[in-house]
Scaffold this active site. Sequence first.
Site, PDB file in Angstrom:
ATOM      1  N   TYR A 207       0.588  -1.243   0.001  1.00 38.56           N
ATOM      2  CA  TYR A 207       0.114   0.194  -0.025  1.00 38.56           C
ATOM      3  C   TYR A 207       1.153   1.334   0.097  1.00 38.56           C
ATOM      4  CZ  TYR A 207      -3.726   3.002   1.899  1.00 38.56           C
ATOM      5  OH  TYR A 207      -4.236   4.631   1.671  1.00 38.56           O
TER       6      TYR A 207
ATOM      7  N   ASP B 222       9.344   2.670  -0.011  1.00 36.98           N
ATOM      8  CA  ASP B 222       8.645   2.885   0.622  1.00 36.98           C
ATOM      9  C   ASP B 222       8.653   2.837   2.244  1.00 36.98           C
ATOM     10  OD1 ASP B 222       5.796   3.549   2.090  1.00 36.98           O
ATOM     11  OD2 ASP B 222       4.346   3.800   0.636  1.00 36.98           O
TER      12      ASP B 222
ATOM     13  N   LYS C 128       3.924   9.658   9.029  1.00 31.95           N
ATOM     14  CA  LYS C 128       3.027   9.963  10.299  1.00 31.95           C
ATOM     15  C   LYS C 128       4.542  10.330  11.344  1.00 31.95           C
ATOM     16  CE  LYS C 128       0.975   5.862   9.060  1.00 31.95           C
ATOM     17  NZ  LYS C 128       0.101   5.413   8.438  1.00 31.95           N
TER      18      LYS C 128
END
Length: 425
Positions: free
Chosen positions: A142, A237, A265
């Site tokens: 994702y 990622d 985050k």
Amino acid sequence: MTKSEMLFERGIKHIPGGVNSPVRAFGSVGETPRFIASAKGSHLTDADGRTYLDYVGSWGPMILGHGHPAVLEAVEQACKKGLSFGAATEAEVEMAELICSIVPSIEMVRMVNSGTEAVMSAVRASRGYTGRNKLVKFAGCYHGHSDAMLVKAGSGVMTAGVPDSAGVPSGCTEDTLTAVYNDLESVEKLFEAYGKEIAAVIVEPAGANMGVVLPEKGFLEGLRRICTEHGSLLIFDEVITGFRLGLSGAQGYYGIEPDLTTFGKIIGGGMPVGAYGGRKEIMEMVAPAGPVYQAGTLSGNPVAMAAGLAQIRLLRDTPGFYEELHKKSGRLFTGMEEILKEAEKPWQLNHIGSLGCLFFTEQPVRDYASAKTSDTEAFARYFSHMLKEGIYLAPSQFEAMFVSSAVTEEEIDETLTAVRRYFMK
Ligand code: HOZ
């Protein structure tokens, strides 16, 4: 009716599905989402005043637990000076210097507001740099919700059972090629067919959005080799693995140097932040240094920078932080394995450092297809049991369990007792 149930009923009237991000609706585990009122250390407290031992940590950023005093103090001080200027600040320079000093593959970095934005922008930079359009991603990984990435995506897309999102024009995904995680042959085949057109391969160096799926020996090395051979860029990622598997993320953990890296985050200490960075010659393609346009009014927001700087400095300057966290997490995961050995239900427990995931399947989970063999109803029953025991796990089979440094040894024992009660009944 509980307050969470009432809030959900109210929310559903004016927010799609009652929530602002699909996974938190608890839909795939058949529960009502708990509305969180506050959090401190290792615990969340919901609107009904019930506390839970938190193994989600806001999906990663709360690696120090909630409300760490140094992070809160930094935020308070920054707030007093102003919430947003839409202009350059010293904190942004400090953040860039800090990230570049910690992660060897990053010489330049651009701050954005989320992991989605980081990936979208890194992909654009890779296309601008190589002059190529195609992109290889892996089924079950994702990379946020930008159009080109919503092809066989993990996370909430996987629980929703929609491999491709509605509303994404086919033109936006025709350059997205999908390979199989841990299967270098599937990547080689794509390069045989499209080698000269592939701008980049993007991968979660340890998968954490189809549950936790670890890269097998040689997989990341193989990706590095293939990309180098074909003049394509390798994008890690590290929205989940960055500053989580170690200070220099999965790339430090596995010793592989990507060309570009995306963060999310965790570098905001709980504030909305993302970043992408890499080699100077690639990053200098980004505006205003170069022709690849990317911008953002709130990018490098001073409050977010203050929180992120405080958190990253703590991670860097606390001696033995990761060794300690991994040791504690290891005790939790090996404790679970001991209990599960006695259980009748089929299981697989994948874990690395402070990330873990329990699957309910006989098959080793090494890619999207094997992750999908997990019995999601069995997961839902386990999830509900743990929630009743006061333990808050990610409300989906296809997410990770995050251990924070605020979790105590006693709380690990409590968690193991709750697991034992479920599997031994
Ligand atoms: N898998 C997501 C984080 N990478 C879950 C969080 C969300 O979508 O809200």
